[in-house]
Design a protein around this motif. Structure first.
Motif, PDB file in Angstrom:
ATOM      1  N   ASP A 127     -28.749  -2.074   0.315  1.00 24.81           N
ATOM      2  CA  ASP A 127     -27.945  -2.161   0.481  1.00 24.81           C
ATOM      3  C   ASP A 127     -26.728  -3.088   0.032  1.00 24.81           C
ATOM      4  O   ASP A 127     -25.918  -3.970   0.027  1.00 24.81           O
ATOM      5  N   GLY A 128     -27.563  -3.890  -1.020  1.00 25.77           N
ATOM      6  CA  GLY A 128     -27.438  -5.120  -2.213  1.00 25.77           C
ATOM      7  C   GLY A 128     -27.359  -6.436  -1.032  1.00 25.77           C
ATOM      8  O   GLY A 128     -26.924  -6.835  -1.912  1.00 25.77           O
ATOM      9  N   THR A 129     -28.362  -6.337  -0.593  1.00 25.28           N
ATOM     10  CA  THR A 129     -29.008  -7.535   0.149  1.00 25.28           C
ATOM     11  C   THR A 129     -30.080  -8.437  -1.029  1.00 25.28           C
ATOM     12  O   THR A 129     -31.127  -7.544  -1.416  1.00 25.28           O
ATOM     13  N   VAL A 130     -30.947  -9.326   0.012  1.00 26.49           N
ATOM     14  CA  VAL A 130     -32.056 -10.005  -1.064  1.00 26.49           C
ATOM     15  C   VAL A 130     -32.205 -10.918   0.069  1.00 26.49           C
ATOM     16  O   VAL A 130     -31.509 -11.351   0.988  1.00 26.49           O
ATOM     17  N   ALA A 131     -34.189 -10.947   0.576  1.00 25.61           N
ATOM     18  CA  ALA A 131     -33.768 -11.563   2.043  1.00 25.61           C
ATOM     19  C   ALA A 131     -34.779 -12.824   1.207  1.00 25.61           C
ATOM     20  O   ALA A 131     -35.445 -12.849   0.301  1.00 25.61           O
ATOM     21  N   LEU A 132     -34.254 -14.109   2.065  1.00 24.94           N
ATOM     22  CA  LEU A 132     -34.712 -15.412   1.724  1.00 24.94           C
ATOM     23  C   LEU A 132     -35.331 -16.096   2.519  1.00 24.94           C
ATOM     24  O   LEU A 132     -35.688 -16.231   3.975  1.00 24.94           O
ATOM     25  N   ARG A 133     -37.073 -16.527   2.052  1.00 27.15           N
ATOM     26  CA  ARG A 133     -37.324 -18.055   3.170  1.00 27.15           C
ATOM     27  C   ARG A 133     -37.617 -19.139   2.022  1.00 27.15           C
ATOM     28  O   ARG A 133     -38.701 -19.062   1.106  1.00 27.15           O
ATOM     29  N   ALA A 134     -37.582 -20.403   2.949  1.00 34.03           N
ATOM     30  CA  ALA A 134     -37.932 -21.243   2.084  1.00 34.03           C
ATOM     31  C   ALA A 134     -39.353 -21.286   3.135  1.00 34.03           C
ATOM     32  O   ALA A 134     -40.016 -21.902   4.753  1.00 34.03           O
ATOM     33  N   SER A 135     -40.409 -21.019   2.006  1.00 31.70           N
ATOM     34  CA  SER A 135     -42.422 -21.466   3.445  1.00 31.70           C
ATOM     35  C   SER A 135     -42.331 -23.049   3.299  1.00 31.70           C
ATOM     36  O   SER A 135     -41.903 -23.805   3.146  1.00 31.70           O
ATOM     37  N   ALA A 136     -42.681 -23.206   4.577  1.00 31.61           N
ATOM     38  CA  ALA A 136     -43.664 -24.653   5.197  1.00 31.61           C
ATOM     39  C   ALA A 136     -44.606 -24.295   4.643  1.00 31.61           C
ATOM     40  O   ALA A 136     -45.266 -25.751   4.284  1.00 31.61           O
ATOM     41  N   SER A 137     -45.715 -23.928   3.592  1.00 31.37           N
ATOM     42  CA  SER A 137     -46.744 -23.679   3.129  1.00 31.37           C
ATOM     43  C   SER A 137     -46.676 -24.521   1.889  1.00 31.37           C
ATOM     44  O   SER A 137     -46.564 -25.169   1.434  1.00 31.37           O
ATOM     45  N   PRO A 138     -47.715 -25.902   1.925  1.00 32.29           N
ATOM     46  CA  PRO A 138     -48.030 -26.263   1.014  1.00 32.29           C
ATOM     47  C   PRO A 138     -48.376 -25.936  -0.611  1.00 32.29           C
ATOM     48  O   PRO A 138     -47.570 -26.325  -1.809  1.00 32.29           O
ATOM     49  N   VAL A 139     -49.368 -25.089  -0.046  1.00 29.78           N
ATOM     50  CA  VAL A 139     -49.649 -23.507  -1.083  1.00 29.78           C
ATOM     51  C   VAL A 139     -48.206 -23.655  -2.051  1.00 29.78           C
ATOM     52  O   VAL A 139     -47.957 -23.092  -2.912  1.00 29.78           O
ATOM     53  N   ILE A 140     -47.479 -22.261  -1.547  1.00 31.80           N
ATOM     54  CA  ILE A 140     -45.939 -22.147  -1.887  1.00 31.80           C
ATOM     55  C   ILE A 140     -45.088 -23.038  -2.355  1.00 31.80           C
ATOM     56  O   ILE A 140     -44.658 -22.999  -3.484  1.00 31.80           O
ATOM     57  N   ARG A 141     -44.731 -23.867  -1.016  1.00 31.35           N
ATOM     58  CA  ARG A 141     -43.920 -24.816  -1.723  1.00 31.35           C
ATOM     59  C   ARG A 141     -44.255 -26.062  -3.753  1.00 31.35           C
ATOM     60  O   ARG A 141     -43.214 -25.839  -4.308  1.00 31.35           O
ATOM     61  N   ALA A 142     -45.625 -25.278  -3.542  1.00 35.18           N
ATOM     62  CA  ALA A 142     -45.716 -26.219  -4.868  1.00 35.18           C
ATOM     63  C   ALA A 142     -46.277 -25.151  -5.965  1.00 35.18           C
ATOM     64  O   ALA A 142     -45.447 -26.394  -7.065  1.00 35.18           O
ATOM     65  N   LEU A 143     -46.565 -24.073  -5.428  1.00 36.42           N
ATOM     66  CA  LEU A 143     -45.764 -23.487  -7.321  1.00 36.42           C
ATOM     67  C   LEU A 143     -44.528 -23.165  -7.232  1.00 36.42           C
ATOM     68  O   LEU A 143     -44.225 -22.621  -8.266  1.00 36.42           O
ATOM     69  N   VAL A 144     -43.528 -23.126  -6.143  1.00 31.23           N
ATOM     70  CA  VAL A 144     -42.262 -22.519  -6.243  1.00 31.23           C
ATOM     71  C   VAL A 144     -42.138 -23.642  -7.277  1.00 31.23           C
ATOM     72  O   VAL A 144     -41.084 -23.725  -8.324  1.00 31.23           O
TER      73      VAL A 144
END
Length: 230
Positions: A127-144
């Motif tokens: 349907d032309g959408t994308v799912a987005l999330r800003a994670s609170a994980s320190p690991v994920i935030r550092a990797l992004v």
């Protein structure tokens, strides 16, 4: 040779682990990573953004689906740095989406919006959408931050099986199929993120999970003033 890094008890990853993992991700590798909700498998979006057509089954992106035994028509959510991603990767984003991001990001809420041209066609839903999330994980935030790119990450389980809430719960074949892994023990939430669609008309809760419905609905009520959820 697969590398497994263990994260310290306080959840803070060692800078060398992040640097190495980010280098692998930018090269297109598949990583097993801990979010604050469940463990996931994913890739760096920028490594595949310029692909002509869909990446091969042997690529890091392709192996997400072969490992999960899931069809590619079911796309992969993106883990992003923050609310600015709604403008970068969404189009015609409604006010409700911004309010949800302000209230719950970083945290256990995934927001579905209409995808902008910055989202590759093969990473968009039908349907032309994308799912987005800003994670609170320190690991994920550092990797992004280290990748300078969102990560396309989905739960690290066979499709239909329970999502792993600890490193020990990850299926051996999924761990073996990942190029690099970060072990942070048990996750904080031990439940998948709540999903709200803000793409077509009134916002709709698509998955009832980590965030209570009443908290989400309170934010969607114009005269409410909820505390920020972390």
């Amino acid at each position: 040779m697969q590398r497994i890094y263990r994260v310290s008890a306080d959840g803070r990853p060692h800078p060398l682990a992040i640097r190495d993992a980010a280098a692998h991700l930018r090269a297109g590798c598949l990583a097993l990573v801990p979010t604050e909700t469940v463990y996931g498998v994913g890739v760096c979006v920028s490594a595949y953004a310029s692909c002509e057509g869909e990446p091969s089954d042997e690529s890091g992106y392709g192996r997400i689906f072969t490992l999960k035994r899931r069809e590619r028509r079911q796309t992969v959510p993106w883990l992003v740095a923050g609310a600015e991603a709604l403008d970068a990767f969404g189009v015609d984003v409604p006010d409700e989406a911004y309010r949800l991001a302000e209230a719950f990001w970083p945290g256990a809420l995934t927001i579905v919006v209409r995808a902008s041209d910055a989202v590759p066609a093969f990473m968009r839903a039908a349907d032309g959408t994308v799912a987005l999330r800003a994670s609170a994980s320190p690991v994920i935030r550092a990797l992004v931050r280290a990748c300078g790119s969102p990560l396309a990450v989905t739960s690290a389980n066979t499709h239909g099986a329970p999502a792993p809430a600890s490193f020990e719960e990850v299926e051996p074949r999924i761990l073996a199929g990942s190029d690099i892994a970060l072990d942070a023990g048990a996750t904080v939430c031990r439940d998948a993120s709540t999903i709200v669609s803000c793409a077509h008309g009134a916002p709709e809760i698509l998955r009832h999970a980590a965030l209570p419905d009443e908290r989400v609905r309170a934010v969607l009520t114009p005269d409410s003033a909820p505390d920020k959820e972390r």
